[in-house]
Design an enzyme around this catalytic site. Structure first.
Site, PDB file in Angstrom:
ATOM      1  CG  HIS A  77      -6.097   3.060  18.886  1.00 26.22           C
ATOM      2  ND1 HIS A  77      -5.465   3.923  18.392  1.00 26.22           N
ATOM      3  CD2 HIS A  77      -5.840   2.066  17.868  1.00 26.22           C
ATOM      4  CE1 HIS A  77      -4.883   3.643  17.451  1.00 26.22           C
ATOM      5  NE2 HIS A  77      -5.381   2.570  16.592  1.00 26.22           N
ATOM      6  CG  ASP A  90      -2.500   1.944  14.385  1.00 22.94           C
ATOM      7  OD1 ASP A  90      -2.817   1.658  15.773  1.00 22.94           O
ATOM      8  OD2 ASP A  90      -3.467   2.038  13.533  1.00 22.94           O
ATOM      9  CG  ASP A 108      -0.817  -4.845   9.730  1.00 19.17           C
ATOM     10  OD1 ASP A 108       0.120  -5.061   9.048  1.00 19.17           O
ATOM     11  OD2 ASP A 108      -1.738  -4.400  10.490  1.00 19.17           O
ATOM     12  CG  ASP A 150      -7.384  -1.658  14.076  1.00 21.70           C
ATOM     13  OD1 ASP A 150      -7.333  -1.391  13.579  1.00 21.70           O
ATOM     14  OD2 ASP A 150      -6.276  -1.647  15.000  1.00 21.70           O
ATOM     15  CB  SER A 151      -9.289  -4.583   8.760  1.00 26.12           C
ATOM     16  OG  SER A 151     -10.564  -4.626   8.722  1.00 26.12           O
ATOM     17  CB  THR A 152      -7.262  -1.117   5.895  1.00 29.69           C
ATOM     18  OG1 THR A 152      -7.698  -2.590   5.168  1.00 29.69           O
ATOM     19  CG2 THR A 152      -6.369  -0.158   6.307  1.00 29.69           C
ATOM     20  CD  GLN A 178      -1.307  -0.766   4.209  1.00 31.31           C
ATOM     21  OE1 GLN A 178      -2.326  -1.108   3.266  1.00 31.31           O
ATOM     22  NE2 GLN A 178      -0.755  -0.983   4.834  1.00 31.31           N
ATOM     23  N   GLY A 234      -1.767 -12.190   8.234  1.00 24.63           N
ATOM     24  CA  GLY A 234      -3.179 -12.928   9.178  1.00 24.63           C
ATOM     25  C   GLY A 234      -4.262 -14.073   9.019  1.00 24.63           C
TER      26      GLY A 234
END
Length: 291
Positions: free
Chosen positions: A68, A92, A112, A162-164, A37, A144
């Site tokens: 978060h 992050d 990740d 915790d994905s996009t 990305q 993952g």
């Protein structure tokens, strides 16, 4: 989503919904094309540092605590005794930090695929990574989905996705096939939580479909919790919890009220009220007033 950047503003345009979000920037701090990305970091005038992936806002210094805290603490206080936690995504490390605030957690594995995100967080968001050296934390940079496939049955207490956004590499994380694999590795009583986009824009589409797919994957209960998130589309976001042989519509309220964690948003009242969906969401999700 189309990004527009000039010398003064970063703007993310949401064409489908006819809206956009802008932050006034003073400097571009990082511009990296990883194998996965396009990663950028900007200094803004009012929101601290800003991380952008493929033109989409991921987080800022000013408001990342909202996301978060809400992706971590509702799930951990819903589970009766969370000890082994897995985070898919979350490069992050902000979610990892929140999970590690819980003293009862014995081990957290974060997987990740893009190490560049974590490197950027270490440079430009140091407050998010200050728990990375915790002896309970394990950071892996890998696929993952493959990690889930290789994990033994019923070995995880809490699984955090915790994905996009559900496009490109993250699209499969929202489908029944992957959710079924997640169900397999959770222990009975296990809890899964996934970021689930905007209540205003996506209740009748992404959120409804995710809840359906979670049920189809074998989860016995689901609950969607909305919360404010100024830098995300519509300024409003959500997480959706799913329980394996347990209810995710109740939580350990006494423990949630007695913790000593220095949180900025999550409280017992915030959790309780987030479980009560507004009428437009209930209608979009196909829920009856008492169901």
């Amino acid at each position: 989503m189309n990004p527009i950047a000039d010398n003064q503003w970063f703007t993310e345009v949401f064409d489908r919904h006819g809206s956009a979000f802008s932050l006034k920037v003073s400097e571009k701090l990082l511009d990296v094309h990883s194998p996965y990305q396009h990663l950028e970091v900007f200094a803004t005038e009012t929101f601290g540092n800003l991380m952008v992936l493929d033109g989409c806002v991921m987080l800022t210094d000013r408001d990342n605590f909202l996301y978060h805290e809400m992706i971590a603490h509702p799930a951990l206080f819903t589970h009766q005794q969370p000890e082994r936690v897995v985070i898919i995504g979350g490069g992050d490390c902000g979610t990892l930090k929140e999970v590690l605030r819980h003293p009862g957690v014995r081990h957290v594995t974060q997987i990740d695929i893009d190490e560049e995100v974590t490197k950027a967080a270490e440079r430009f968001f140091p407050a998010l990574v200050d728990a990375n050296d915790d002896s309970r934390a394990e950071l892996l940079f890998a696929d993952g989905v493959k990690w889930v496939d290789d994990t033994e049955d019923e070995s995880i207490d809490v699984l955090i996705i915790d994905s996009t956004d559900p496009v490109g590499p993250a699209e499969g994380l929202f489908k029944t096939d992957f959710l079924t694999r997640c169900h397999r590795i959770l222990k009975p009583g296990g809890v899964m939580v996934q970021q689930s986009e905007s209540p205003l824009y996506h209740s009748g589409s992404i959120i409804r479909e995710l809840r359906r797919d979670m049920r189809d994957a074998g989860f016995s209960s689901v609950a969607t919790l909305p919360f404010p998130q100024p830098v995300y589309p519509s300024g409003w976001w959500s997480v959706t919890l799913a329980g394996k042989d347990c209810s995710v519509e109740t939580f350990r309220e006494t423990a949630a009220g007695e913790h000593a964690m220095p949180l900025q948003y999550y409280t017992v009242d915030a959790h309780r009220s987030a479980l009560v969906l507004p009428p437009f969401m209930r209608q979009a999700l196909g829920k009856t007033p008492d169901g």
